[in-house]
Enzyme design. Structure first.
Site, short mmCIF file in Angstrom:
data_model
loop_
_atom_site.label_atom_id
_atom_site.label_comp_id
_atom_site.label_asym_id
_atom_site.label_seq_id
_atom_site.Cartn_x
_atom_site.Cartn_y
_atom_site.Cartn_z
N ARG A 76 -14.15 -4.95 -5.73
CA ARG A 76 -14.41 -5.78 -4.87
C ARG A 76 -14.82 -5.23 -3.74
O ARG A 76 -14.50 -4.13 -3.35
CB ARG A 76 -13.10 -6.73 -4.65
N GLN A 95 -0.32 -0.09 -5.75
CA GLN A 95 -1.35 -0.44 -5.11
C GLN A 95 -1.91 0.67 -4.04
O GLN A 95 -0.87 1.53 -3.62
CB GLN A 95 -0.90 -1.52 -3.94
N ASP A 96 -3.19 0.96 -4.09
CA ASP A 96 -3.68 2.19 -3.42
C ASP A 96 -3.38 3.33 -3.86
O ASP A 96 -3.15 4.21 -2.98
CB ASP A 96 -3.59 1.63 -1.76
N GLN A 99 0.78 -1.26 0.02
CA GLN A 99 -0.07 -0.29 -0.08
C GLN A 99 1.13 1.33 -0.22
O GLN A 99 1.62 1.54 0.93
CB GLN A 99 -1.03 0.05 1.35
N ASP A 154 -6.64 -2.64 -6.05
CA ASP A 154 -7.46 -1.65 -5.35
C ASP A 154 -7.08 -0.16 -5.45
O ASP A 154 -7.13 0.46 -4.51
CB ASP A 154 -7.60 -1.83 -3.89
#
Length: 504
Positions: free
Chosen positions: A256, A179-180, A157, A201
């Site tokens: 998700r 990521q993120d 993250q 994500d």
């Protein structure tokens, strides 16, 4: 990877950001409109940041620190091209701040913190929340022509932005990371013609966010989005007229369920074959099937086939989709369990004269050219490279058929060359009539291929043909993709005014 919702994870995340981030209360202040907006624009404070010392400040944070607390007027911070490696914070009391970059790819705000990296101030990891390169907390924040980056790479993250400020607007910005990359909490955010990239994500959070004509790029990873929308919020992450692309050979989901009431919609967007057939995931919790709100409508491309989607996702009707394609509808209420309808319109900021282009035309530079009334881009139809290819308007996706090189010819005139085709913006048959079609053609130095580009005094330009004296005009003031661009007597209509965003 975010923590899967289990009891131990919930206990751990109670004091850390992790998956269960602190929910913030919404500020319900009304936006400035009408005469109030004009007064605010006139009274705006304007400063410049330049690394070479030619401005008021050499760092962006120094300029932010100087912003008056809780100001009702806008502070405009112009940022000259350069890479600014700083952890930036727009504090909660730094309201109505605009960051205006000299060019989208030329101004980069970056840092390289990530979740597990040790914070020297605490001796522990930064956590997901603390890893951001830019923290946006002040209500009414506006950014134009800026790249926001987390440069740490594939290390878990690592946020480029952490947004908790209500009424945040990004116009022609880029968000780079893995990521993120992009996080929005309990707030409303509007993004026009932006680019967001990442892996797992990389667009996530509880925000109500409207992505309008944006380009989304996946390097591969579980899902593009992970919404954590509150159960009392109607709209979560809405992607309208967006273009999704991905690295070769990777597969990803649209979203998700980070939270059980996750709300995400893709409407009228282009989806590639990299999108998994199932489309959506309940993150291993079947209880989410009954509560998650995953919607699609009118999408195109090989990834838009909904026949293999999870049974609990939904294809909207045309009447339902109309609610999702209107950003004023999606963003009209505050983010609260007892929402207030304040009819926030992000164009109040976008069309504010104080948020217009930083400088005049740079000869030889590349621009996107956006119609004021629709926000859509001047575009060569079907990416044609042939003489006579028609120009229309389309949601900006950053493609070369939507990019133009503007060259100063002297005497107040310019030619406008499409990057994709190398051909010039041209009035068909050198017509001087209203309604004559705007096309592309090989540049021959004729007057019907030359234009004056004149500020209208409100952050936009009129583009007048030298041969006819008439202005570039979106036919019938249409806001639809594919509306023809023509020439017409200039009457100061919003469909005759154009925003020029410098791309290099």
């Amino acid at each position: 990877m975010k923590l899967i919702p289990k009891l131990a994870a919930i206990i751990l995340a109670a004091s850390l950001f992790g998956c269960n981030k602190q929910q913030l209360s919404d500020n319900a202040a009304l936006p400035l409109t009408g005469a109030q907006a004009n007064v605010a624009a006139a009274a705006a404070v304007s400063v410049t940041v330049a690394k070479d010392g030619s401005g008021n400040y050499t760092t962006v944070q120094a300029a932010l620190n100087a912003v008056a607390a809780n100001s009702s007027t806008r502070t405009v911070i112009n940022i000259k091209n350069g890479t600014y490696k700083e952890v930036l914070t727009i504090a909660a009391d730094k309201k109505n701040v605009s960051l205006l970059g000299e060019s989208t790819t030329g101004v980069k705000l970056t840092y390289d913190n990530y979740s597990s990296k040790t914070n020297p101030a605490t001796g522990t990891g930064y956590g997901t929340s603390g890893s951001a390169s830019t923290f946006i907390k002040g209500e009414g924040f506006y950014a134009q022509n800026i790249t926001f980056e987390n440069s740490s790479g594939p290390v878990g993250q690592a946020l480029a932005v952490n947004i908790t400020a209500d009424k945040t607007v990004f116009n022609n910005c880029r968000f780079l990371g893995r990521q993120d990359t992009w996080y929005g909490s309990n707030c409303r955010v509007y993004l026009r013609n932006c680019y967001i990239e990442g892996t797992t994500d990389f667009i996530f959070g509880s925000a109500t966010a409207f992505f309008d004509g944006c380009s989304i790029y996946s390097y591969g990873g579980t899902a593009i989005t992970a919404a954590n929308t509150a159960n009392y919020v109607t709209y979560g992450l809405v992607f309208n007229n967006c273009t999704v692309t991905a690295a070769s050979g990777v597969s990803t989901l649209l979203g998700r369920t980070w939270g059980g009431y996750a709300a995400t919609a893709f409407v009228n967007s282009a989806l590639p074959s990299n999108i998994s057939a199932a489309g959506w995931s309940n993150w291993g919790n079947s209880a989410n099937d009954a509560t998650a709100r995953y919607n699609e409508y009118g999408n195109t491309g090989s990834g838009a086939n909904t026949s293999g989607r999870v049974s609990w996702s939904k294809v909207l009707t045309s009447a339902q989709a109309a609610n999702y394609t209107s950003y004023t509808n999606v963003l009209k209420t505050t983010y609260a369990s007892s929402p207030v309808t304040d009819n926030w319109n992000p164009n109040t900021i976008i069309n504010d004269p104080s948020s217009g282009p930083v400088s005049g035309i740079t000869s030889g530079a590349t621009y996107s050219i956006l119609a004021k009334h629709s926000g859509k881009a001047l575009d060569v139809k079907q990416s044609s490279t042939t003489h006579g290819g028609v120009l229309h308007q389309w949601g900006y996706a950053g493609t070369n058929n939507q990019k133009f090189i503007i060259n100063d010819l002297g005497g107040g005139y310019y030619n406008i060359i499409n990057v994709n085709s190398g051909l010039c913006v041209d009035v068909k048959d050198a017509s001087t009539a209203n309604g004559a079609v705007i096309q592309q053609w090989g540049y021959a130095g004729s007057a019907n291929q030359q234009f004056s580009i004149i500020s209208t005094g409100n952050g936009y330009y009129k583009i007048l043909n030298r041969n006819s004296g008439k202005g570039l005009d979106v036919k019938d003031a249409s806001t639809a993709n594919g509306a023809v661009v023509q020439q017409y007597n200039f009457s100061n209509g919003d469909n005759q005014q154009w925003q020029l965003n410098k791309l290099n």
